[in-house]
Design a protein around this motif. Sequence first.
Motif, PDB file in Angstrom:
ATOM      1  N   ALA A   1      -2.019  -5.322  -4.566  1.00  0.00           N
ATOM      2  CA  ALA A   1      -3.506  -4.537  -4.065  1.00  0.00           C
ATOM      3  C   ALA A   1      -4.392  -4.333  -5.324  1.00  0.00           C
ATOM      4  N   ARG A   2      -5.051  -5.440  -5.926  1.00  0.00           N
ATOM      5  CA  ARG A   2      -5.695  -5.369  -7.272  1.00  0.00           C
ATOM      6  C   ARG A   2      -6.847  -4.071  -7.133  1.00  0.00           C
ATOM      7  N   PRO A   3      -6.748  -3.362  -8.037  1.00  0.00           N
ATOM      8  CA  PRO A   3      -7.994  -2.322  -7.954  1.00  0.00           C
ATOM      9  C   PRO A   3      -9.090  -3.075  -8.417  1.00  0.00           C
ATOM     10  N   VAL A   4     -10.313  -2.200  -7.872  1.00  0.00           N
ATOM     11  CA  VAL A   4     -11.680  -2.953  -7.902  1.00  0.00           C
ATOM     12  C   VAL A   4     -12.009  -2.980  -9.522  1.00  0.00           C
ATOM     13  N   SER A   5     -11.611  -1.899 -10.169  1.00  0.00           N
ATOM     14  CA  SER A   5     -12.130  -1.603 -11.561  1.00  0.00           C
ATOM     15  C   SER A   5     -11.090  -1.925 -12.464  1.00  0.00           C
ATOM     16  N   ASP A   6     -10.904  -3.045 -13.453  1.00  0.00           N
ATOM     17  CA  ASP A   6     -10.269  -3.413 -14.527  1.00  0.00           C
ATOM     18  C   ASP A   6      -8.827  -3.558 -13.753  1.00  0.00           C
ATOM     19  N   GLY A   7      -8.815  -4.226 -12.547  1.00  0.00           N
ATOM     20  CA  GLY A   7      -7.613  -4.578 -12.026  1.00  0.00           C
ATOM     21  C   GLY A   7      -7.118  -5.930 -11.931  1.00  0.00           C
ATOM     22  N   VAL A   8      -5.636  -6.138 -12.077  1.00  0.00           N
ATOM     23  CA  VAL A   8      -5.243  -7.136 -12.180  1.00  0.00           C
ATOM     24  C   VAL A   8      -3.968  -7.347 -11.046  1.00  0.00           C
ATOM     25  N   ASP A   9      -3.572  -8.445 -10.950  1.00  0.00           N
ATOM     26  CA  ASP A   9      -2.371  -8.739  -9.815  1.00  0.00           C
ATOM     27  C   ASP A   9      -0.969  -8.306 -10.586  1.00  0.00           C
ATOM     28  N   TRP A  10      -0.057  -7.698  -9.795  1.00  0.00           N
ATOM     29  CA  TRP A  10       1.411  -8.157 -10.058  1.00  0.00           C
ATOM     30  C   TRP A  10       1.807  -9.589  -9.767  1.00  0.00           C
TER      31      TRP A  10
END
Length: 1425
Positions: A144-153
Amino acid sequence: MTCKGFGGPFSGYYLSAQIWKHPAGHTGRVLTPLNNPTAKSGECLKFWYHMEGEGVGMLRIYLQKLHGSRVLLWATGGDQGDLWRHGRVTVLSYDTPYQIVFEAETEDGSGRDIAIDDLLMLNGPCPPQGFCDFETDLCSWVSARPVSDGVDWDWSSASAPNRALAPLVDHTTNSALGHYMYYSKQMMIPAVTAHLLSEYLEGSSTSCLVFWYYMDYMFSTDDVRLTVYVKDADGLRSIWSEMQSQGAVWLEAQLDYKAVGRHQILFEAKAQNSFDVGDIALDDIYIKTGVTCSDLAATTAAPTTEPTTIPESLMDCSFETDLCGWVQETGDAFDWVRQTGLHVVMPGDGPRYDHSLSSSEGHYLMISAVGTKDVETAVISIPMMLQSTDVCVSFWYHMLGSSICSLELLVETKELQTVVWTRQGTQDAKWLNAQVTINTTGVQRVKLSGRRKTTGSGFIAIDDITVREGSCVNCDPCGFENPSMCEYEQDVMDDTDWIRTASPEDTPDRTYQTPLGHSMAVFGKELQKQGVAILRTPEFPTTAESCVQFWYWLRASGNDTLSVHITQGEELGPALWLLPGGSSQGWEVAEVTVSSPTRFRCTWRNWHGNGHDWIQADGHSPGPDVDHTTNTPDGRFLLSPAQNRVMNQSSRAVLVSERFQEGGAICFSFWYHMNTSGCGVLRTYLWAGNSQKDLFFETQTGGNSWTRVSYTLRGPKGFQVVIEAEAGSEGFIAIDDLYVTPGACDDEEMTTDFADCTFETDACGWKDVSIGQFAWQRDRNGTTTDNTGPSVDHTTGTELGWYMAVEAQYGDVNSYAALRSATMKESSSQCVLQFYYHMYGTGIGQLSVLLSKGPRDTQLWKLVGDQGQGWRRAAVGVGRTPGLFGLIFKASRTYSILGDIAIDDVAFLNCSLPVPQDRCPQDEVRCTNGVCVDPSAVCDFSDDCGDRSDETDCELRGFLNRCSFEHGLCSWQQSDLDTPGAEWIRQSAETTLSEYAPPRDHTRNSAAGLEELTAVIVGHYAIPGARLHPGETSEMLSATLLPSSNCTVRFYHCSHSDCSGRLTVQLRSVQNASDDQVLWVREESRHFFWERAEVTFSSHVQSKVVLRYERGVGIGGDVAVDDVSFSSQCIHDPENSSLPQPPSPSTLPSPQPSVTPCKAEEFFCWLSEGMNCIPASSQCDYVKDCPCGEDEESCGDQLPMQIVSITVHLMLCLPPGPCTFETGPCQWTDGTVGGSGWCRQRATGPMEPDHTTGSGYYMSVNTSQVLFPNEARLLSPSLPPSSSYCQMRFHFRVRGGGQGGLNIFLQESNGSETLLWSYHHGNRKHQWNAELLTVGQITQPYRVVFSSPYLGSPDSTSAVDIDDISFHNCEVSHLPPGGTLSLSTCEVIKGIPSVDADTRAKATKAAKATKAAKAAKVAKATKAA
């Protein structure tokens, strides 16, 4: 398909329900094609689904069997977020083809949709919810990629490119091909965050999260964090976090957490700034709700960087064959002796069992403590063969005797030899483990040295030496020898620190007792400043009762204090134990009860002076024949034996208590036994730490029995009690049961009879001894908290009736309340506590029953959690308990205030000791006290007489190879056919880690542990190995038996889990078990106490009895066996010869004709000497006409064995056989739920005889005292398929008036029941009536149920009795008279048809009508009540 409602087209396809087209409440379904039946283990359906937005509706999955009804498999509803989620469900349809139905139901959400994709069916059942090894996909986890500064596992593996710091192998497969979840932070890339989110999980008061993680950073200053959150309706709650680099290794984390409502688990990987560089990986995640991590068995392998098993070293030795690499030193005075327990005649000759095998045939090394010189040593040594900087030397030692010198572990370098570890004087009377870390720098040899002296007595023994690379890691007890300090830690908020330090020369530590040992200390310069130093233990799971023991040495001023507290969070609770400063007399022991509903306990230690020691002894020692606690020869006490006087100087044994923390008066009591013709003296003192001791008791006289002494003591806080024995030249002084209780002593401890209590007028002597507001109180018509508490009592069934109750509104979380009985005395071996309980509400914790005897409380029974609205019956085995004791009801609560626990109608059944008789019947044995017992009760480890005269001189009576497992496995051996690593082991109740294992043994009825010289005994039993998986087996074999007739093996078995699996008794005559005969089967547990089993068999060849356990499925699964004994008819092989190998097919003799020396109408007595022929009609008539009784042995659902010359080599008494109930219930069990059940009862006289002998036993249910409707059910063992000619013969009797009756049901394997026979109260009173009932052909295993319904009306005074049940002509291969078989069972019944479908349907219809009528009567009676 087109994509609608998701913001634009996608390149892939999925299946949409298009719910926006339909109004709320409509459903749409899609079916899979017809699938073939699944395997019996099932198949796993995997799929992905998308449900986003409020009012999106419901998604359900059904199993649609061919020509069958639809079964719901899986369902979810509501907003699942704007992402695809993974689902899986196990499909079971092994008997018919099936389809899967996906159903979408609309709600009021507009513009929403439900979609499914990627349906996949796999072999085998799905893994459990919350588990994922990431080998095929992400399971139910989503990135579940965060909206801010997010990346995927990333779902990745080591074979993926550009993975600088990534794991080289995954954890699951330990290979580069295995998969895991991966997060990477590179240099100069902005700080980014990745979230891994679980599926939704239901709330639970306790859950365990297990996962393996990998954290490797470029630099030690890098700050990349891994955090675990619980996400619920209140937001995110952190439960674990790690920011330090752990190196290139997989590590395991186990986290206990609570979540009240629906929730998810979230893993967050986050870098703090752009300069951080590091990789994080996750693998093998498992979430298990409803259990703690300590309850959850490990399901994953060990870290991949370490071997799963530690290899043996060349320095190891068990001494079973020789001394291995160890050698006898030549410069010492004498040698260690390698011997077995078979050489032990007197207790001072050495241990009766070794440690390796727990067997009298196992080997160990020992030396006698009696020397020829004043001080002489025996030394064995071995070269240091390991290259590691540190090694862990582990060995087991046994030191017992009133005058023991010392045992030392030494290391030798070029310059000197150093004592690393030592013990002096007598120790606990059992094998003890030592683990010593040695720095190998310069070490050339390792030595074990035993010292002795001319005035010594006793022995020193060693066994099982192992040497491993690395430091020792044992933390139980924690000796602080490892730098990890057993996870003890400094308090960051205190003023100064505890320091782990090596011991100074004048203050050796307690663990090693040398200057090389370590301890935790606060040094003098720190004590000069005012402040606090706090050392925190690891966090322990919450428990209602626990005890902490520790050793301390004080050298501080009188203004300084040492104290023990409980912390919850960061808050320091009040002191549980406090001692002002002063000078200690060396290391002293303290025991702190964290919480207990009764008296506090006390720990004692020998004072090592110039005299001798008190030793732990039992009835086999030169002292009392029995202890006082258990009144058995195996019970322990403390003994001061006679000593040889030197230069007219006496020798003293001094026992010192811990320091008492209680202010004011305490009551100190003990029992003593003296036989001192040589002028021995027993003295007790009060000692306040100064040189002066105040004498308060002294005696030189004793007797032939135990004598009780009690004194009220008043002393300053921290005083001690000293017990001194001045030994004479002959005789002994023994003490037992040292009790310390708060308050002054009563002049005489009052006891009460076993009195029942309904609580209608008072509490009948039951007393609340709770600590705090959570307490028991007499109550009625519900508790004060809304919607909790029974609205009616159990006795009267009305709001006016009384009971005892606690409610969760009062007390703190995990508070407990204790209700103690009056003191009782001498319960019988058949004693049972019966009561009714009511446990209803979300705040319910645990209700338990404890046996309180002396300073120890032994758990007998427990139940946890909400049991629903209504009263339920419990039966708890108390068993034989000598001396004074009490019972305690203990209740605990949880976090919620909604709930109650109540008890009512407490009754004691068969608890009084048997009454002496003027004369015993011919078939019974007379005890020394005049009591009459059945011969089968002699030497079976159960004190049925009440004075143990039925358990004495057993070997002289011919009862050989008895085993109580108190000292080992005796002559029982492991099987070569076992599952590897799953051998039976000896276990004590106190040390078991499983909540399903028995909390006490049967021999001593105790779980008490051996404290430091308190002589408190610990009970043992045998359990299968812990490494068994479902379906795997573990066997334990007896010593070899020679051909025997009517040999009976008796034992006790226990389990508190219905998932325990299958315990069987088998007879084996060849090594590969190809001809094993099953003698007895236990399928499930029905009672919370030890159950007795008795198996009789005959064999014409050498054989072994096999106890075989097959692991079941589910949580729990522990079964235990104790007190195995053989009857005097069993002939034991003194050589314990091995069983033969099975003959090869080419050597088997050709079949011989079936011949006997008797006529066709006669029965051949094949076990008896000579040619004995009796009329065939005498077989199976309940009278033993053959000299050896073989005419009554094989009367079951199978034909008696014909004697075939030469080829017949094994004869067995085949189940189920006729049951007369003379020696037991024959595997018939009481299946009554609540209320009064069936019990085995003895004839009380000529007015109420049994049917078999007139004075024997029968099964009975008495309804005269029952006020509520119920049904008493007596269940047969599982019976094999039967022939069309199968019949059951039995005798019944209905006594008294009222509405008693008897029904017989046939219970098929699927649980359905058919009425076979019914009798309602008529004119057949007080007489036995014979019935012959047709059972007919049954193609599957089945049971027979005797059912006696009762309405509970006041005029119902009936009792129903059953006796002499037998089955005839039931073997599937049975042929009617005129067929090819020449032998029949007990009698031939001609012209018996099988039960056809119409007849069975009519019987079923009649059964339903009967049950309906009974239900109407029950409803009417309940309404009237």
